[in-house]
Design an enzyme around this catalytic site. Sequence first.
Site, PDB file in Angstrom:
ATOM      1  N   THR A  23      40.131  55.079  54.780  1.00 29.72           N
ATOM      2  CA  THR A  23      40.085  55.288  53.337  1.00 29.72           C
ATOM      3  C   THR A  23      38.949  56.278  53.057  1.00 29.72           C
ATOM      4  O   THR A  23      37.888  56.201  53.655  1.00 29.72           O
ATOM      5  CB  THR A  23      39.985  53.955  52.560  1.00 29.72           C
ATOM      6  OG1 THR A  23      40.329  54.204  51.197  1.00 29.72           O
ATOM      7  CG2 THR A  23      38.623  53.314  52.617  1.00 29.72           C
ATOM      8  N   CYS A  29      33.431  51.737  44.931  1.00 26.76           N
ATOM      9  CA  CYS A  29      34.469  50.906  45.543  1.00 26.76           C
ATOM     10  C   CYS A  29      33.964  50.374  46.883  1.00 26.76           C
ATOM     11  O   CYS A  29      33.029  50.908  47.468  1.00 26.76           O
ATOM     12  CB  CYS A  29      35.728  51.720  45.802  1.00 26.76           C
ATOM     13  SG  CYS A  29      36.591  52.236  44.315  1.00 26.76           S
ATOM     14  N   HIS A  46      40.962  48.616  49.751  1.00 26.19           N
ATOM     15  CA  HIS A  46      40.044  49.502  49.016  1.00 26.19           C
ATOM     16  C   HIS A  46      39.938  48.948  47.597  1.00 26.19           C
ATOM     17  O   HIS A  46      40.774  49.244  46.751  1.00 26.19           O
ATOM     18  CB  HIS A  46      40.627  50.925  49.038  1.00 26.19           C
ATOM     19  CG  HIS A  46      39.796  51.958  48.348  1.00 26.19           C
ATOM     20  ND1 HIS A  46      39.758  53.261  48.763  1.00 26.19           N
ATOM     21  CD2 HIS A  46      38.987  51.913  47.256  1.00 26.19           C
ATOM     22  CE1 HIS A  46      38.963  53.970  47.971  1.00 26.19           C
ATOM     23  NE2 HIS A  46      38.488  53.173  47.044  1.00 26.19           N
TER      24      HIS A  46
END
Lengths: 161, 205
Positions: A23, A29, A46
């Site tokens: 990711t 995040c 995520h």
Amino acid sequence: MARVIQVGMADLKVARTPDKLMTAGLGSCVGVCLYDRVPKLGGLAHIMLPSSQQARNNQNPAKFADSAIEMLVAEMIKAGAERNRLTAKIAGGAQMFNFAGESDIMKIGERNALAVRETLKRLEIRLVASDTGGNYGRTIVFDIETGDLAVKTIGHGERII
Amino acid sequence: MKDFGELSGLQLDALREIGNIGAGNAATALAQMVNAKIEMTVPRVSILSLTDVPELLGGADSHVVGIYLRVQGSIGANILFVLPIDNARLLVDMLMAVPSGSTRDFGEIELSALQEVGNIVAATYLNAMVMFTQLKMVPSVPGLGIDMAGAILDAILAQFGEVGDYVLVLETKFRKDRQDVVGQFFLLPEPGSLDTILSALGVSN
């Protein structure tokens, strides 16, 4: 051939060795990686926000720390993982902008990382490594063959946790 | 509650027109700041799903400069102005009146110039909006981040992600001496604020 499978924002995926899960551009995040080393099965979520309980629009469980981790555990078990063998590595939760008199919203990264830790604890999943906080973004690549999590940054080095 | 995904052509046109007027005013303000002619236009206005935003910026791990402001008053909104790092260097060249390709690192002066551009672009867009809506909108001091596009975006999208899944994007083009620099200007209103704006513009239905 090993593939590198991309996981987008507010999304989650499960993969087997020799594939890798990746990711890109985690800011506030948090990337949550779950691993079962016996069947060499890994999952990556995520997450964007701490809690699905406080959200007005919680249609996408993969967006929130609490619901995403529960969903990822369920998907891992469905794919053949043993729940009591699951371990976790996490990265992200930075604070990208600094403001005077910053509000709670700007500390979202810290709140995300905390919510992830609490959810892992509640689900009795052992957190074996983490790289959270700071004020910079991270791209992570989860190697399901070894369980290694590579963390890349711009100007803040690279490491494997 | 209105989401950008449900806007009609007329409503989009209204927001685009405000963007164009804002750009015109921003160009004037920039020209005064650097004492040279800089053109500014908004060639494209679009509505994007949150998940498509990183692609627009060249991928979630592409290196960008982001300038972020919060808006308070009659409405709450977030404004983010993003430039790929190479474009940000070219824009600094324009502002500092040095040959294209001169700027390499971002020191205090370069950062402050970029912050000022973010300030001008945001303030002039808001002024145009205030003129049409008579709503009160006060921007914060800009914050600046240089990092991965996804990382810059997600801190801001996180708060927006609680309510909507679409953002308004105004592609903003700067031109000086035939050199173009393109950046993306994002407007992210808080819950209910888009309704307030549209109804003040007289295009609520």
